[in-house]
Design a protein around this motif. Structure first.
Motif, PDB file in Angstrom:
ATOM      1  N   TYR A  30       0.982  -1.221  -0.174  1.00 39.01           N
ATOM      2  CA  TYR A  30       0.104  -0.033   0.089  1.00 39.01           C
ATOM      3  C   TYR A  30       0.826   1.217  -0.060  1.00 39.01           C
ATOM      4  O   TYR A  30       1.987   1.274   0.548  1.00 39.01           O
ATOM      5  N   THR A  44      -1.305   4.474   3.787  1.00 40.46           N
ATOM      6  CA  THR A  44      -1.989   4.966   2.843  1.00 40.46           C
ATOM      7  C   THR A  44      -1.454   6.234   2.266  1.00 40.46           C
ATOM      8  O   THR A  44      -0.240   6.657   2.877  1.00 40.46           O
ATOM      9  N   SER A  45      -1.914   6.429   1.178  1.00 43.52           N
ATOM     10  CA  SER A  45      -1.429   7.796   0.684  1.00 43.52           C
ATOM     11  C   SER A  45      -2.423   8.741   0.027  1.00 43.52           C
ATOM     12  O   SER A  45      -3.661   8.089  -0.505  1.00 43.52           O
ATOM     13  N   LYS A  46      -2.171   9.769   0.321  1.00 44.13           N
ATOM     14  CA  LYS A  46      -3.206  10.902  -0.501  1.00 44.13           C
ATOM     15  C   LYS A  46      -2.342  11.647  -1.421  1.00 44.13           C
ATOM     16  O   LYS A  46      -2.842  12.521  -2.218  1.00 44.13           O
ATOM     17  N   ARG A  49      -2.926  11.341  -6.834  1.00 44.48           N
ATOM     18  CA  ARG A  49      -4.605  11.379  -7.210  1.00 44.48           C
ATOM     19  C   ARG A  49      -4.539  11.974  -8.609  1.00 44.48           C
ATOM     20  O   ARG A  49      -3.818  12.458  -9.167  1.00 44.48           O
ATOM     21  N   GLN A 154      -3.024  -0.438  -3.535  1.00 44.44           N
ATOM     22  CA  GLN A 154      -4.079   0.228  -3.855  1.00 44.44           C
ATOM     23  C   GLN A 154      -4.147   1.252  -2.562  1.00 44.44           C
ATOM     24  O   GLN A 154      -3.551   1.240  -1.705  1.00 44.44           O
ATOM     25  N   ASN A 155      -5.101   2.401  -2.850  1.00 38.52           N
ATOM     26  CA  ASN A 155      -5.266   3.253  -1.809  1.00 38.52           C
ATOM     27  C   ASN A 155      -6.116   2.703  -0.822  1.00 38.52           C
ATOM     28  O   ASN A 155      -7.228   2.438  -1.235  1.00 38.52           O
ATOM     29  N   GLN A 157      -8.053   3.941   1.434  1.00 39.58           N
ATOM     30  CA  GLN A 157      -9.168   4.811   1.576  1.00 39.58           C
ATOM     31  C   GLN A 157     -10.283   4.676   0.174  1.00 39.58           C
ATOM     32  O   GLN A 157     -11.339   4.920   0.045  1.00 39.58           O
ATOM     33  N   GLN A 161      -8.566   2.798  -6.571  1.00 41.65           N
ATOM     34  CA  GLN A 161      -7.452   3.649  -6.877  1.00 41.65           C
ATOM     35  C   GLN A 161      -6.305   2.485  -6.983  1.00 41.65           C
ATOM     36  O   GLN A 161      -5.895   2.145  -5.655  1.00 41.65           O
ATOM     37  N   TYR A 163      -2.434   0.724  -8.167  1.00 37.08           N
ATOM     38  CA  TYR A 163      -0.996   1.094  -8.641  1.00 37.08           C
ATOM     39  C   TYR A 163      -0.333   0.003  -8.811  1.00 37.08           C
ATOM     40  O   TYR A 163      -0.549  -1.155  -8.420  1.00 37.08           O
TER      41      TYR A 163
END
Length: 196
Positions: A30, A44-46, A49, A154-155, A157, A161, A163
């Motif tokens: 993740y 997690t990542s924000k 996007r 994946q994200n 949250q 999304q 990756y």
């Protein structure tokens, strides 16, 4: 173009990496975390996007179709953008984004029997040290035999999304996101790695 100028045009994010026990092993990870190991992580990542502007997406897809038709198909596009070895076969092409220090960059992800490659959809302006402007496509070429491992991510949250992370032997970490037909593309990547 001088090496120093190319060095300034970062094609990936260098990371400090530990020794990998099982090269080319596909595992879930993740975001974001630099690739210290190819193992499961729960961060997690924000940061990464993608903009979901429908009109922009439609324009890009129409532009892609026109470009492919104009050149004569995806195989010819691949050969036009990259050096292709004798006997090398193109396995899969997907629209995707490459994470860069400037943000996501739209382009094409090519998977062949010899390499994973990315080329931006649009050319960009760069300037030489003498002030001359050049228009170039942002390209990344990763020989299959230089890949330590690939990860699906994946994200947490927003699980939609997804990756693909590629970690190379020289400690570079490449993140591909917004990959069209994600599962199918990842399968082709695993197939190419297993046959390399």
């Amino acid at each position: 173009m001088q090496t120093s100028l190319l060095h300034e045009l970062v094609v990936g994010t260098p990371v400090i990496s530990a020794t990998f026990d099982q090269p080319q092993k596909s595992v879930n990870r993740y975001l974001p975390g630099p690739a210290t190991q190819c193992q499961y992580s729960t961060t997690t990542s924000k940061q990464m996007r993608l903009r979901t502007n429908i009109s922009e997406t439609v324009k890009r897809k129409l532009s892609l179709g026109a470009r492919i038709l104009r050149v004569g198909g995806v195989e010819k596009v691949f050969k036009q953008f990259f050096n292709v070895e004798e006997g090398e076969r193109l396995l899969k092409v997907s629209q995707s984004y490459l994470s860069t220090t400037s943000g996501p960059l739209a382009g094409f992800l090519f998977i062949s029997t010899d390499k994973v490659a990315f080329c931006s959809e649009r050319s960009m302006k760069v300037f030489t040290r003498k002030g001359h402007m050049l228009r170039i496509r942002y390209k990344v070429v990763i020989p299959l035999n230089k890949i330590k491992c690939v990860n699906q991510s994946q994200n947490v949250q927003k699980p939609t999304q997804k990756y693909i992370e590629i970690v190379t032997e020289d400690n570079f970490d490449f993140w591909f996101m917004g990959v069209l037909k994600y599962q199918k593309t990842f399968k082709y990547l695993e197939q190419a790695l297993s046959q390399a």
